[in-house]
Design a protein around this motif. Sequence first.
Motif, PDB file in Angstrom:
ATOM      1  N   ARG A  55     -13.661   5.869  33.760  1.00 56.71           N
ATOM      2  CA  ARG A  55     -12.344   6.232  34.254  1.00 56.71           C
ATOM      3  C   ARG A  55     -11.538   6.649  33.048  1.00 56.71           C
ATOM      4  O   ARG A  55     -11.773   6.126  31.958  1.00 56.71           O
ATOM      5  CB  ARG A  55     -11.721   4.979  34.879  1.00 56.71           C
ATOM      6  CG  ARG A  55     -10.727   5.031  35.983  1.00 56.71           C
ATOM      7  CD  ARG A  55     -11.050   5.551  37.386  1.00 56.71           C
ATOM      8  NE  ARG A  55     -11.591   6.872  37.517  1.00 56.71           N
ATOM      9  CZ  ARG A  55     -12.693   7.181  38.264  1.00 56.71           C
ATOM     10  NH1 ARG A  55     -13.342   6.244  38.933  1.00 56.71           N
ATOM     11  NH2 ARG A  55     -13.106   8.420  38.343  1.00 56.71           N
ATOM     12  N   GLN A 144       1.333  13.076  23.825  1.00 51.94           N
ATOM     13  CA  GLN A 144       0.523  12.310  24.787  1.00 51.94           C
ATOM     14  C   GLN A 144       0.207  10.951  24.165  1.00 51.94           C
ATOM     15  O   GLN A 144      -0.429  10.864  23.103  1.00 51.94           O
ATOM     16  CB  GLN A 144      -0.745  13.077  25.144  1.00 51.94           C
ATOM     17  CG  GLN A 144      -0.424  14.399  25.848  1.00 51.94           C
ATOM     18  CD  GLN A 144      -1.572  14.884  26.700  1.00 51.94           C
ATOM     19  OE1 GLN A 144      -2.035  14.187  27.604  1.00 51.94           O
ATOM     20  NE2 GLN A 144      -2.021  16.078  26.439  1.00 51.94           N
ATOM     21  N   ILE A 200      -8.681  15.119  26.509  1.00 52.51           N
ATOM     22  CA  ILE A 200      -7.378  15.793  26.496  1.00 52.51           C
ATOM     23  C   ILE A 200      -7.559  17.268  26.155  1.00 52.51           C
ATOM     24  O   ILE A 200      -8.096  17.609  25.096  1.00 52.51           O
ATOM     25  CB  ILE A 200      -6.432  15.087  25.498  1.00 52.51           C
ATOM     26  CG1 ILE A 200      -6.044  13.718  26.076  1.00 52.51           C
ATOM     27  CG2 ILE A 200      -5.206  15.939  25.189  1.00 52.51           C
ATOM     28  CD1 ILE A 200      -4.998  12.971  25.299  1.00 52.51           C
ATOM     29  N   GLY A 201      -7.106  18.118  27.090  1.00 52.35           N
ATOM     30  CA  GLY A 201      -7.210  19.562  26.869  1.00 52.35           C
ATOM     31  C   GLY A 201      -5.869  20.207  26.578  1.00 52.35           C
ATOM     32  O   GLY A 201      -5.813  21.361  26.172  1.00 52.35           O
TER      33      GLY A 201
HETATM   34  C1  LIG Z   1     -10.559  20.012  31.080  1.00 51.48           C
HETATM   35  C2  LIG Z   1      -9.783  18.719  31.227  1.00 51.48           C
HETATM   36  C3  LIG Z   1      -8.563  18.588  30.569  1.00 51.48           C
HETATM   37  C4  LIG Z   1      -7.857  17.387  30.657  1.00 51.48           C
HETATM   38  N1  LIG Z   1      -6.699  17.265  29.941  1.00 51.48           N
HETATM   39  C5  LIG Z   1      -6.019  16.092  29.986  1.00 51.48           C
HETATM   40  C6  LIG Z   1      -4.834  15.930  29.215  1.00 51.48           C
HETATM   41  O1  LIG Z   1      -4.390  16.816  28.507  1.00 51.48           O
HETATM   42  N2  LIG Z   1      -4.220  14.722  29.274  1.00 51.48           N
HETATM   43  C7  LIG Z   1      -4.686  13.685  30.052  1.00 51.48           C
HETATM   44  O2  LIG Z   1      -4.063  12.618  30.048  1.00 51.48           O
HETATM   45  N3  LIG Z   1      -5.800  13.823  30.795  1.00 51.48           N
HETATM   46  C8  LIG Z   1      -6.485  14.981  30.775  1.00 51.48           C
HETATM   47  N4  LIG Z   1      -7.645  15.127  31.498  1.00 51.48           N
HETATM   48  C9  LIG Z   1      -8.175  13.973  32.272  1.00 51.48           C
HETATM   49  C10 LIG Z   1      -7.894  14.108  33.769  1.00 51.48           C
HETATM   50  O3  LIG Z   1      -6.515  13.970  34.030  1.00 51.48           O
HETATM   51  C11 LIG Z   1      -8.689  13.027  34.520  1.00 51.48           C
HETATM   52  O4  LIG Z   1     -10.059  13.215  34.299  1.00 51.48           O
HETATM   53  C12 LIG Z   1      -8.412  13.051  36.027  1.00 51.48           C
HETATM   54  O5  LIG Z   1      -7.097  12.589  36.292  1.00 51.48           O
HETATM   55  C13 LIG Z   1      -9.405  12.209  36.831  1.00 51.48           C
HETATM   56  O6  LIG Z   1      -9.373  10.846  36.417  1.00 51.48           O
HETATM   57  P1  LIG Z   1     -10.662  10.099  35.837  1.00 51.48           P
HETATM   58  O7  LIG Z   1     -11.033  10.765  34.529  1.00 51.48           O
HETATM   59  O8  LIG Z   1     -10.235   8.678  35.625  1.00 51.48           O
HETATM   60  O9  LIG Z   1     -11.767  10.224  36.819  1.00 51.48           O
HETATM   61  C14 LIG Z   1      -8.361  16.316  31.450  1.00 51.48           C
HETATM   62  C15 LIG Z   1      -9.592  16.466  32.109  1.00 51.48           C
HETATM   63  C16 LIG Z   1     -10.304  17.652  31.991  1.00 51.48           C
HETATM   64  C17 LIG Z   1     -11.649  17.767  32.673  1.00 51.48           C
END
Ligand SMILES: Cc1cc2nc3c(=O)[nH]c(=O)nc-3n(C[C@H](O)[C@H](O)[C@H](O)COP(=O)(O)O)c2cc1C
Length: 229
Positions: A55, A144, A200-201
């Motif tokens: 998660r 962040q 983080i993207g």
């Molecule tokens: C390409 C990509 C970019 C993401 N960028 C961010 C981000 O900048 N900040 C953040 O807090 N989460 C980021 N996430 C995480 C997602 O928010 C998270 O995976 C999603 O809410 C689903 O939750 P889980 O990872 O607990 O399953 C990113 C996920 C992906 C795949």
Amino acid sequence: MRRLLITLLFSFVVLTISCDAAHDGEIDMSNSNLALPPPILSGETALEQALNKRRSVRQFSNQPLNLQEIGQLLWATQGISDHDRGFRTAPSAGATYPLEVLIVVADAKELAPGLYRYHPQGHELRIMKKGDLRSTFFRAALNQSPIESAPATIVITAVHERTETRYGGRAERYVAMEAGHAAQNLSLQAVALGLGTVVIGAFDDARIAELLALHSGESPLYLIPMGRP
Ligand SMILES: Cc1cc2nc3c(=O)[nH]c(=O)nc-3n(C[C@H](O)[C@H](O)[C@H](O)COP(=O)(O)O)c2cc1C
């Protein structure tokens, strides 16, 4: 008199160098790579458990990471798993290996705060910058909070040219796919070690590239803070 002056000058230089090292409170690795502990190839968490448990974790305790954990996480991201052919833990289009891995360490046992570049050949780290870079890093990552609270953040960058030379216009998608493979390896390895990560993207590309002193043609793709949930 001349000899006395030379002795005094020499003592001053030695004292200045040792004060500097003591001030930074870290091993001087400017001329050498730091060998990481070899990766552990068996663990107690089943793959299915890690998949089920993964998660995004955005808050970390203030406990440091240790060198074994850092080495294991880097190996899972881009380490070499077939030494005869140089193949890595994540697949790569045509084995062109466009990804690079850096780590910003804020709080770790046996590793001074700073920016390091991972060298898969030899499973080693090379220091690039000394000191706790967290506050600048946090701002470049659009404030962040996980970046500020994590004891370490792995950064995946790419040199697209390595893959473009072979695959032309398809390289962009291949490189993005590879970053996903590497990031998922890291995320699952973290779970298996009882750690948490978030990928983080969203960040300021130019500021991150400057902070990490990336080479020309090298772009940041993912910031992955990690620590104890
Ligand atoms: C390409 C990509 C970019 C993401 N960028 C961010 C981000 O900048 N900040 C953040 O807090 N989460 C980021 N996430 C995480 C997602 O928010 C998270 O995976 C999603 O809410 C689903 O939750 P889980 O990872 O607990 O399953 C990113 C996920 C992906 C795949």
